[in-house]
Design a protein around this motif. Structure first.
Motif, mmCIF file in Angstrom:
data_model
loop_
_atom_site.group_PDB
_atom_site.id
_atom_site.type_symbol
_atom_site.label_atom_id
_atom_site.label_comp_id
_atom_site.label_asym_id
_atom_site.label_seq_id
_atom_site.Cartn_x
_atom_site.Cartn_y
_atom_site.Cartn_z
ATOM 1 N N SER A 12 0.843 -1.188 0.000
ATOM 2 C CA SER A 12 0.000 0.000 0.000
ATOM 3 C C SER A 12 0.884 1.247 0.000
ATOM 4 O O SER A 12 2.101 1.162 0.056
ATOM 5 C CB SER A 12 -0.923 0.011 1.219
ATOM 6 N N LEU A 29 0.474 6.543 3.735
ATOM 7 C CA LEU A 29 -0.747 6.337 4.509
ATOM 8 C C LEU A 29 -0.371 5.868 5.913
ATOM 9 O O LEU A 29 0.602 5.146 6.080
ATOM 10 C CB LEU A 29 -1.623 5.259 3.861
ATOM 11 N N GLU A 54 -5.399 5.068 8.114
ATOM 12 C CA GLU A 54 -5.866 5.504 6.794
ATOM 13 C C GLU A 54 -5.925 4.343 5.807
ATOM 14 O O GLU A 54 -6.842 4.251 4.993
ATOM 15 C CB GLU A 54 -4.932 6.593 6.245
ATOM 16 N N ALA A 55 -4.925 3.448 5.881
ATOM 17 C CA ALA A 55 -4.918 2.296 4.973
ATOM 18 C C ALA A 55 -6.129 1.409 5.236
ATOM 19 O O ALA A 55 -6.801 0.946 4.302
ATOM 20 C CB ALA A 55 -3.625 1.497 5.144
ATOM 21 N N LEU A 107 -9.318 3.205 4.095
ATOM 22 C CA LEU A 107 -9.429 3.168 2.640
ATOM 23 C C LEU A 107 -9.882 1.779 2.184
ATOM 24 O O LEU A 107 -10.767 1.641 1.338
ATOM 25 C CB LEU A 107 -8.095 3.532 1.995
ATOM 26 N N ALA A 108 -9.262 0.747 2.771
ATOM 27 C CA ALA A 108 -9.639 -0.625 2.414
ATOM 28 C C ALA A 108 -11.107 -0.879 2.757
ATOM 29 O O ALA A 108 -11.841 -1.526 1.994
ATOM 30 C CB ALA A 108 -8.747 -1.627 3.138
ATOM 31 N N VAL A 123 -5.321 -5.436 6.611
ATOM 32 C CA VAL A 123 -6.163 -5.032 5.474
ATOM 33 C C VAL A 123 -6.780 -6.264 4.816
ATOM 34 O O VAL A 123 -7.954 -6.276 4.467
ATOM 35 C CB VAL A 123 -5.336 -4.218 4.461
#
Lengths: 260, 231
Positions: free
Chosen positions: A109, A113, A117-118, A121-122, A169
């Motif tokens: 990723s 990030l 945040e990762a 977003l996921a 994630v």
């Protein structure tokens, strides 16, 4: 009727479902060459639901390539692939993404990030409702030991955090099939072992590894791919019964003792 | 749609953090200032057209580089694993780059208008000028699409270099005296001849149509290539 991991719980618990032995992963005649070398030369593999499968191969790249094909990142030149009862054309990218998750050897990723945040977003890309996102992300950060670095950009936290984020994630959407290619190598053995003891009897895990011994305790079956074909597909207990170590050499020795 | 918007947002943020966004806007703004700065050296419309072509070539190169880098570093794979269609990756880069191109083009055009046509009222030349800029924008879309096709195929640096050369070539070819309205970069030629073009609106529509058709074909090829590529 295809019994998949999407089948309701009542049917799942029945003796009939047990006898039907649903398959989480089905490969029939999968072929793929890379730079003229046939890394997969007709792979036939059926992995039952709930299995923890170790993939070992010679050459090394075959196992990784098979996982990448199963995840949809690479394409097979021929053959049939079904995951959790569906083929990729039938499921579509979103349906496939809901059923299967992949963690590669590199954390991929954006490094700027933060872990939070990762994961957000996921979650957003995975279609999680806005109202549920924060709770889900907080739980995931806690579960993967990321709470202390949640707001810091991943690039400032090191490779171990990056790999934890990659696993977090992948697990966010509760995938039915989890594909792990040399996962979490940057973590220490104890942390790695804890994180990879993934709960869920219906979750199927495939781990490709060049260091089979490090997967001891995490897998219950193994597959040996030799020259692009499945040479062995057995429970780990078969290896232990022959007093052979969980290494590539041990697995190859078992293969030599058994007829093709 | 919300997922696509999230993807475009990530692309724009990546451009910002990697220091690519400001050069993309900066070269467009500079192209609008150059006609006045170099008025004694060359005719201002020609200066503006050439500067704009170079700026758009650079933007296209950055877009091609960005898509190639996203593939190379595994981020395209990351989005694919989140269930995003591969086509969305290309379209998101097109949307983010086109949005920056549009923004920069509008501001650049305002700067250039003040230096080129300050003697005229907007009513006299505003519509033909706007039409020429629409044709230029369409040419920009065509070069962006071509660069994304290159970015879907090659490594980042190679994609950037080839995109820069080809985009610059296509756009500057629009300055050719013969057949220019039939070329994707015809809008650049219209701008260079402004305000002496015989039929500005018709020529602009012709150039824009050719450029948009080229963009559609190149984009379709880019989508098809990425669909089959290993991520």
């Amino acid at each position: 009727m295809d019994v998949t991991t999407s089948t309701p719980d009542a049917l799942w618990a029945s003796r009939t479902a047990g006898r039907l032995r649903p398959a989480a992963v089905e490969c029939r005649g999968v072929r793929r060459s890379v730079a003229g070398q046939p890394l997969l030369a007709g792979v036939d593999l059926v992995v039952p639901v709930g299995a923890r499968l170790l993939l070992v191969s010679r050459p090394d790249a075959s196992a990784s390539l098979l996982l990448r094909i199963l995840s949809g990142l690479a394409t097979a030149q021929s053959g049939v692939i079904r995951l959790a009862g569906l083929s990729l054309p039938d499921a579509g990218p979103r349906g496939w993404g809901r059923r299967v998750a992949y963690v590669g050897p590199n954390a991929d990723s954006y490094p700027w990030l933060s872990p939070r945040e990762a994961l957000e977003l996921a979650a957003r890309l995975g279609g999680v409702e806005t109202s549920d996102r924060a709770r889900l992300v907080d739980a995931s950060l806690e579960q993967h030991g990321l709470s202390g670095v949640a707001e810091r950009p991943i690039r400032r936290s090191g490779a171990a955090v990056a790999q934890r984020v990659a696993l977090a994630v992948a697990l966010l959407g509760e995938p039915e099939v989890l594909l792990l290619d040399e996962p979490l190598r940057a973590l220490d053995a104890e942390d790695r072992d804890r994180l990879l003891r993934l709960p869920g009897p219906r979750r199927t895990v495939l781990i490709a590894s060049r260091y089979p011994a490090s997967e001891r305790g995490l897998v219950d079956r193994f597959v040996l791919l030799l020259d692009g074909r499945v040479r062995l597909h057995l429970p780990i207990s078969k290896l232990e019964a022959q007093a052979l170590p969980l290494t590539l050499q041990g697995i190859q020795a078992l293969a030599q003792r058994r007829p093709e | 749609m919300s997922r696509f918007v999230a993807l475009v947002g990530v692309d724009l943020r990546e451009l910002w953090i990697s220091f690519r966004l400001l050069p993309m806007l900066g070269v467009l703004l500079l192209s609008g200032l150059l006609p006045a700065m170099l008025a004694t050296v060359a005719p201002p419309p020609l200066t503006y057209a050439v500067a704009l072509a170079m700026a758009m070539a650079l933007i296209s190169a950055i877009a091609g580089f960005s898509l190639a880098a996203e593939r190379r570093r595994g981020r395209a794979a990351w989005f694919t694993l989140r269930g995003m269609p591969r086509s969305a990756l290309v379209l998101a880069w097109l949307a983010s780059s086109a949005w920056l191109l549009l923004l920069g083009l509008i501001v650049s055009a305002l700067f250039a208008w003040l230096s080129l046509f300050g003697d005229y009222t907007a009513g006299q030349l505003g519509v033909p000028y706007g039409a020429a800029l629409v044709a230029v924008g369409a040419a920009g879309l065509a070069t962006l699409s071509g660069s994304l096709l290159i970015g879907a195929l090659l490594t980042p640096r190679l994609a950037a270099a080839l995109s820069l050369l080809l985009s610059g070539g296509v756009l500057l070819a629009g300055l050719a005296p013969i057949g220019a309205p039939w070329l994707p970069g015809g809008g650049i030629g219209l701008l260079a001849q402004f305000p002496t073009i015989a039929r500005p609106l018709a020529s602009a529509a012709q150039s824009a149509g050719v450029a948009l058709l080229t963009a559609a074909l190149l984009l379709t090829a880019a989508l098809g290539l990425l669909q089959r590529a290993d991520l």
